[in-house]
Design an enzyme around this catalytic site. Structure first.
Site, PDB file in Angstrom:
ATOM      1  N   HIS D 191      -6.525  37.905  50.871  1.00 11.67           N
ATOM      2  CA  HIS D 191      -6.634  36.811  51.837  1.00 11.67           C
ATOM      3  C   HIS D 191      -7.454  35.701  51.218  1.00 11.67           C
ATOM      4  CE1 HIS D 191      -6.480  34.822  55.690  1.00 11.67           C
ATOM      5  NE2 HIS D 191      -7.752  34.535  55.530  1.00 11.67           N
ATOM      6  N   GLY D 200      -6.559  34.037  59.468  1.00  6.78           N
ATOM      7  CA  GLY D 200      -5.284  33.389  59.770  1.00  6.78           C
ATOM      8  C   GLY D 200      -4.883  32.347  58.753  1.00  6.78           C
ATOM      9  N   LEU D 226      -3.771  41.932  61.547  1.00  4.53           N
ATOM     10  CA  LEU D 226      -3.804  40.914  60.494  1.00  4.53           C
ATOM     11  C   LEU D 226      -5.234  40.599  60.055  1.00  4.53           C
ATOM     12  CD1 LEU D 226      -2.027  38.780  58.990  1.00  4.53           C
ATOM     13  CD2 LEU D 226      -2.643  37.213  60.827  1.00  4.53           C
ATOM     14  N   ASP D 227      -5.472  40.625  58.762  1.00  7.98           N
ATOM     15  CA  ASP D 227      -6.767  40.243  58.180  1.00  7.98           C
ATOM     16  C   ASP D 227      -7.920  41.114  58.665  1.00  7.98           C
ATOM     17  OD1 ASP D 227      -5.301  38.240  57.038  1.00  7.98           O
ATOM     18  OD2 ASP D 227      -6.062  36.661  58.338  1.00  7.98           O
ATOM     19  N   GLU D 228      -7.609  42.294  59.237  1.00  9.55           N
ATOM     20  CA  GLU D 228      -8.680  43.119  59.790  1.00  9.55           C
ATOM     21  C   GLU D 228      -8.846  44.445  59.055  1.00  9.55           C
ATOM     22  OE1 GLU D 228     -10.806  42.365  62.077  1.00  9.55           O
ATOM     23  OE2 GLU D 228      -9.962  40.555  62.972  1.00  9.55           O
TER      24      GLU D 228
END
Lengths: 283, 283, 283, 283
Positions: D191, D200, D226-228
């Site tokens: 990311h 995001g 997402l992204d976690e």
């Protein structure tokens, strides 16, 4: 209170980890953390740091040490066992600048370095009240008529038997080989450059003259060869063309205090092992 | 297309910034960014980089240069004016290792370095297809019978008049003073240590032997004294006792390519000014 | 004594650098360093910091300010002029933790931050003797019966007219919008995370829970929106799985004190310009 | 060829290190390196990575696995055993940008990442010739009529049974939970921000708008949120007010490729253990 650290080193051979961990388990210990390193997959040098918890540690200590001694003798290994609650007794030698000294005292007070500072010895009197504000004994030992022999003799009187570690916090005096042998405990120095660049005096001026883009500091054990002892920790900070030599000194001070504090903290937590002119640091 | 950069240096005196900026404004330019540095508040050395925008730059250039020349002569300053759209023509000299070479080519392709790579000259043939994949001419110039004179002569044939900068991307050969004078453009080298530590050959092995906790790289202009030229950029990376010399080489490669790419990018954007054995970098 | 700094900002247009530097030269000043930045080559925002030397500065000040005022009004620019020898008067608000407070006091004492610390205001009494050791007035203003209004009123009595800057050195209390307006000087806060990650309370616990590999700190101007003001400086330090939340707090403290000290030093040297929710830092 | 790595995790209890190391020694193995970590001195979670050398490893493997299985079952631990010479088979999913993809391929070629790249799958055709220059199969799988289901189905055909790891090298598409379950191997994503800041899309623009002084990148395992997912590695680079959003993207690219390459290398050397939403990284 029931935590201890076992450091072991020597020639590697199969089974050392197993023997030592079995020994500890048999004695009732629970291994909290174990770091092991061999210089080679086969026939290298072996280094291990084991931190363990043992109910009733101090009562169990004699048996434990006897068992370790016997096993390590058989395996040809040297070892040291430290009880975590017996903090290292430390003397700090200082001169005029305060940054390394105050950082060590401040970190000790807030519980970041596992040590008892038994005394500060200073060849200038300026920092007395600040040191005593931390509740630490302060001894002023000036150089009189250039008689460094006398100073070292006075230092030895104060130090011998009273400390486990001597820290040179920008002490700026050369230590004699004779002193090193007599003091009988490790001595850590902070050199104000990224060794081996700029060995000797005046490193910041040399750095300015050479036009380097980073300046650094190096914490190392003191040996008889100046600035040549085993390195424990180093770090750098970025500088630019517009910084004067004096600004390099100021920026460097931040690196020096950080590097020395880390090196002392690691030493006091038994994370540093020496071999030859190098260190193994399990940090 | 209408952006240019004016570099000026010399002895400081009041009014230089004013005279130069007034000159540019009078000629119709708009100053986009200005960096100025004096080594001393009074009677020091003066350095200035001015980036400006001027409608119809190329038509205005002759008048502008005449005006700058006249003013700088009167003030006792040296100057260079670069048109941003005339990218520096660069030759890269390489040997066997690919990391610095490929990083430069890759950054040029993605528009991160303001240069045109006119050629790659290599004393080993291995990297030909990779270089040509980037659309860059590749010349293999091997050393035959140890005749380095012949190699340098061949290099000069290729380089003279064709490039504005020579980059030694781990070229690993000593450049003769004679070559430096004849090539007539700046030469940038990457040394695989944090200079002045570990001057000369084999720095990673020396670093391993000394037990340092950081390794570094240094980009510098090449002068007749090996590893002694003005430093443009340096950086370091942390290493530990468990890293082999080979792992130092690998970690070092990452620092080398980053440091060299930054140095070349800054040179190509006219951000580096030399004086004595130092640099002023307006980055 | 004869050094001053001129900060200018506003809408860009050709000729500003020229007009300002000519103005300074005409008044007899020598520009020591000039940093200029425009957000766009054409029609952007213009920012400039100029440090200059002027013989007999204080006598010349009224004329100089009149000339600057007239020029900047004509060009539609805002400006501030600071005499370097008039150090910023600073109040530090603290709570229980000492690291940011002591680092600021220590750097001020050794001449690394160009400020006069006029007072320390603390809502806990523990740090009184340490602050006074630095020769700085110490006021204990506890929160009584949760009456924060009364605390802020007491703060305003102490601060208004007496300081040029308020620094929240891990003060840990929310500042009301009303207070910000009445205090009438900039307020700098240190937030113990790398904003905008971990806004609000308990950032180290949140960092531990999220399993991040770096923790950070952020110095910013305080605005009415908590943790949302313009960022002056940030930095991070590496952490690992084995660090407890408490060790994150300790490691973070080192970053917090470094970041806050840099931000305050830059502010006091007039290196920080605000626009919108951002800063331009000429460091 | 005779080196293997044993990863073990579960609830801590006294004797685990001893049992496992004795087991290995009894089977004739020599422990090369051992990293152990417990979340608490008593009753925490236990993690251990052991690298060992065993003559005739592949012949000994069945017995060894049986013995480990039996011991770990008795102790309530989960385990995996990897033979170092059986490199992980990796698929890289890419989109338009080349920096992460090329860095992985380049490091694999020079022996810095212990993996076999079995294929690159790309939803744009631009990078085909560059990938094949590395001798790696390249599949172009475009999104047709926005049918992401069809794309994932095609991916699964290519991946299932053929790879041990999927790496999203700036793939920029959301992966469905369904895909994650069916692909059956870990998925690592990069990311382009220092998570949890700027979750995001568009993190560099958000960073520019917020005026941060550092930008970063985060490599993590992909989970359905997402992204976690669990973070493996993060790093940052310094930026300033003068950098445009596009320059943040360029600087960020350097961090992204470095962070992703480290994360993939560590995963492929079995240095990363997951628990809950965190990782233990023995690097």
């Amino acid at each position: 209170d029931n935590t201890a650290r076992l450091l072991v080193q020597g020639n590697d051979r199969p089974g050392i980890v197993s023997e030592l961990s079995t020994l500890l388990t048999t004695q009732g210990a629970n291994i909290i953390s174990l770091d092991q390193y061999s210089t080679d997959p086969q026939r290298g040098l072996f280094f291990q740091r084991t931190e363990f918890y043992l109910d009733g540690l101090s009562a169990a200590l004699p048996d434990l040490e006897a068992a370790i001694s016997q096993t390590c003798e058989r395996l040809g290994l040297t070892w040291t066992l430290s009880v975590a609650s017996r903090r290292k007794r430390v003397a700090i030698l200082a001169s005029k600048t305060d940054h390394c000294l105050l950082d060590l005292l401040w970190r000790q007070r807030r519980g970041q370095i596992d040590m008892d500072v038994e005394m500060v010895i200073d060849n200038h009197p300026d920092l007395a009240s600040q040191v005593r504000e931390f509740g630490v004994p302060y001894f002023h030992v000036p150089v009189v008529d250039g008689d460094k022999k006398a100073v070292e003799a006075r230092h030895l009187e104060l130090l011998q038997g009273n400390v486990d570690l001597v820290v040179l916090a920008r002490y700026m005096q050369i230590i004699s080989d004779d002193f090193l042998q007599q003091v009988g405990v490790p001595v850590i120095n902070i050199h104000h450059s990224f060794l081996p660049a700029f060995i000797g005096a005046g490193p910041y001026q040399k750095a300015k003259d050479r036009g380097v883009k980073l300046i650094g500091a190096t914490a190392h054990y003191v040996t008889k060869d100046l600035d040549e002892g085993p390195i424990i920790e180093q770090d750098v900070v970025r500088v630019g063309h517009s910084h004067t030599t004096n600004e390099l000194v100021q920026r460097g001070a931040d690196v020096e205090r950080a590097v020395l504090s880390r090196a002392v903290a690691w030493h006091c937590e038994d994370r540093v092992m020496r071999h030859g002119n190098s260190t193994v640091v399990f940090a």
